[in-house]
Enzyme design. Structure first.
Site, mmCIF file in Angstrom:
data_model
loop_
_atom_site.group_PDB
_atom_site.id
_atom_site.type_symbol
_atom_site.label_atom_id
_atom_site.label_comp_id
_atom_site.label_asym_id
_atom_site.label_seq_id
_atom_site.Cartn_x
_atom_site.Cartn_y
_atom_site.Cartn_z
ATOM 1 N N GLU A 169 -39.906 9.588 -35.672
ATOM 2 C CA GLU A 169 -39.759 9.518 -37.132
ATOM 3 C C GLU A 169 -40.314 10.787 -37.795
ATOM 4 O O GLU A 169 -41.123 10.729 -38.725
ATOM 5 C CB GLU A 169 -40.410 8.249 -37.686
ATOM 6 C CG GLU A 169 -39.703 6.997 -37.228
ATOM 7 C CD GLU A 169 -40.117 5.730 -37.978
ATOM 8 O OE1 GLU A 169 -41.021 5.804 -38.839
ATOM 9 O OE2 GLU A 169 -39.528 4.669 -37.694
ATOM 10 N N GLU A 292 -35.680 1.756 -32.261
ATOM 11 C CA GLU A 292 -36.413 0.798 -33.088
ATOM 12 C C GLU A 292 -35.400 -0.020 -33.877
ATOM 13 O O GLU A 292 -34.647 0.531 -34.670
ATOM 14 C CB GLU A 292 -37.403 1.488 -34.041
ATOM 15 C CG GLU A 292 -38.608 2.095 -33.333
ATOM 16 C CD GLU A 292 -39.689 2.575 -34.293
ATOM 17 O OE1 GLU A 292 -39.811 1.993 -35.398
ATOM 18 O OE2 GLU A 292 -40.409 3.523 -33.935
#
Length: 481
Positions: A169, A292
């Site tokens: 991320e 995810e």
């Protein structure tokens, strides 16, 4: 009648689509997986034996670790050797991370699960040298400094690292980078993920947040030749808004339908991101890795907000089935996925409380779908089971597996299939169909939601069964020939 012809199979469903994610977050690693050598809870080398047995049953193929956001503040040297150095877990509750579960303990977990490694490296607050040294520590078989340090810590032989994520991320908690900046960072850092063993390490670049298509375009344009996979993160929120997510239990019909509508966005996201990847990589060499995914609700009342502990109902089972079916359909590009997370966090497989353990409805869907791992995908018409039906069909070892889900709250689905050859044997027929869509397992009632036998009718080449409302089922048959 849905016709099934194994000769029309297209691509393989990679078993890594059933990958798991274990972050140093809340009670996932500590208490959920790791209890330590001195714990009265049954364990082997500090890792819970009940959890391992449950996870082995669903054939966990690999585990992503140590994060997540935690990965970009994790400094691996603090988690090896006898003198572990604690740190503050600033992302998840501000608690002290003791670093008693580190590299050696992670590979012990993989050994007990018979699973592959997917490690996320620290780009956000780490250095190229730190990443290089970690790769050397784990995978180099020589007398170089980091390999010698590993041996002093009790591991003579190197481990095998199948996948390595270069940051996590990076558009957010991993550094708040812009796509071009990260692309340049990725190119630099991945250079030092060296091949020391017999096989190269597959390098995974940090991909987009949900529908950030610019990120995918820039990364593919600037760094596709240096990556083996590009990640994608998307969480299912009942409201579609982070500010008011809603409760995991006690939801109404509207929340049921909105949650499933939001989770179906995964198909559009994969389609559009894959389309961008196709322009730069028409041969589909680079995998799209959804590392995810899952539901994200408000935490359970009375728990630490930073621990992301939530219950898991039949609604989550349908979310899992829908997403797995989507990944199967896109299996020519999607070759790994990692549900968030394995134990005690978000859409978990397992919940623990001291020595007690329960499996969740999501766990049971992963159980129902095990035979799709590494099977060949057999296409069927979209909507073949009607507007409320979800379906995956695959073939492996001379058998065909049908997994069907009914998203309706009120209406049964009469599922009827016709094969090209007579069906000789029903190998499996199981159903997950609790009385109410909000049913879930607790430590007091651990089997409130559990698999039951499904009645199947076989008539020559035809197979049929009834799928109740808000239910998931798997039928595995062996046709003649």
């Amino acid at each position: 009648m849905i016709r099934i012809d194994a000769a029309t199979a297209t691509h393989q469903i990679d078993r890594r689509i059933y990958g798991q994610f274990a972050e140093h977050l809340g009670r996932c690693v500590y208490e959920g997986l790791w209890v330590g050598e001195d714990s009265p809870i049954a364990h082997h080398n500090g890792i819970r034996t009940d959890v391992i047995a449950a996870l082995r049953h669903i054939k966990v193929p690999l585990v992503r670790w140590p994060g997540g956001c935690f990965a970009d503040e994790y400094h691996w040297l603090k988690g090896v050797g006898d003198d572990r150095q604690p740190m503050v877990n600033t992302h998840w509750g501000g608690v002290v991370e003791p670093n008693t579960f580190g590299t050696h303990e992670y590979f012990e977990l993989l050994n007990q699960l018979d699973a592959e490694a997917y490690i996320n490296g620290n780009v956000g607050s780490g250095t190229v040298a730190e990443m290089h040294d970690w790769i050397e520590y784990m995978t180099l078989d020589s007398t170089a400094p980091m390999a010698e340090l590993r041996k002093r810590h009790g591991r003579e032989q190197p481990w095998k690292v199948e996948f390595f994520g270069v940051g996590n991320e990076s558009w957010g908690c991993g550094g708040n980078m812009l796509p071009l900046h990260y692309a340049n960072q990725y190119r630099q850092y991945q250079t030092y993920v060296r091949k020391y063993g017999a096989e190269p390490i597959a390098k995974i670049a940090c991909g987009a947040n949900s529908d950030d298509y610019e990120w995918t375009d820039v990364l593919m344009a600037r760094a596709a030749d240096h990556m083996d996979g590009l990640s994608l993160h998307y969480y299912t929120l009942p409201t579609g808004e982070w500010s008011v997510k809603g409760a995991a239990t006690g939801f109404d019909d509207h929340a049921w339908h909105e949650t499933l509508r939001q989770t179906r966005r995964m198909d559009e996201l994969i389609t559009r991101h894959s389309g961008i990847m196709d322009r730069y990589d028409p041969a589909k060499r680079v995998s799209l890795i959804v590392d995810e995914w899952g539901t994200w609700y408000d935490v359970e009342e009375g728990t630490n907000p930073g621990f992301l502990y939530q219950q898991n109902t039949q609604r989550d089972a349908l979310v899992a089935a829908i997403n797995l079916n989507i990944f199967h359909r896109h299996g020519d590009r999607v070759r790994m996925a990692n549900i968030a997370q394995m134990v005690n966090v978000l859409q978990a497989m397992i919940l623990t409380d001291g020595a007690a353990m329960v499996t969740t409805p999501t766990y049971h869907v992963f159980d129902l779908y095990t035979d799709h791992q590494d099977a060949t995908f057999i296409p069927t018409a979209r909507g073949a089971l009607g507007a409320d039906g979800e379906l995956t069909v695959s073939g492996k070892d001379g058998a065909i597996t049908l997994s069907a889900a009914n998203t309706s709250l009120t209406t049964e689905i009469e599922a009827e299939f016709e094969f090209t050859e007579p069906v000789d044997e029903v190998l499996r027929a199981q159903l997950l169909a609790p009385a109410a869509p909000g049913d879930h397992n607790t430590f007091e009632t651990p089997d409130a939601v559990a698999l039951t036998d499904l009645t199947v009718s076989v008539d020559g080449r035809r197979v049929s069964f009834t799928l109740p409302p808000h239910a998931v089922a798997t039928v595995r048959v062996r046709p003649r020939g």
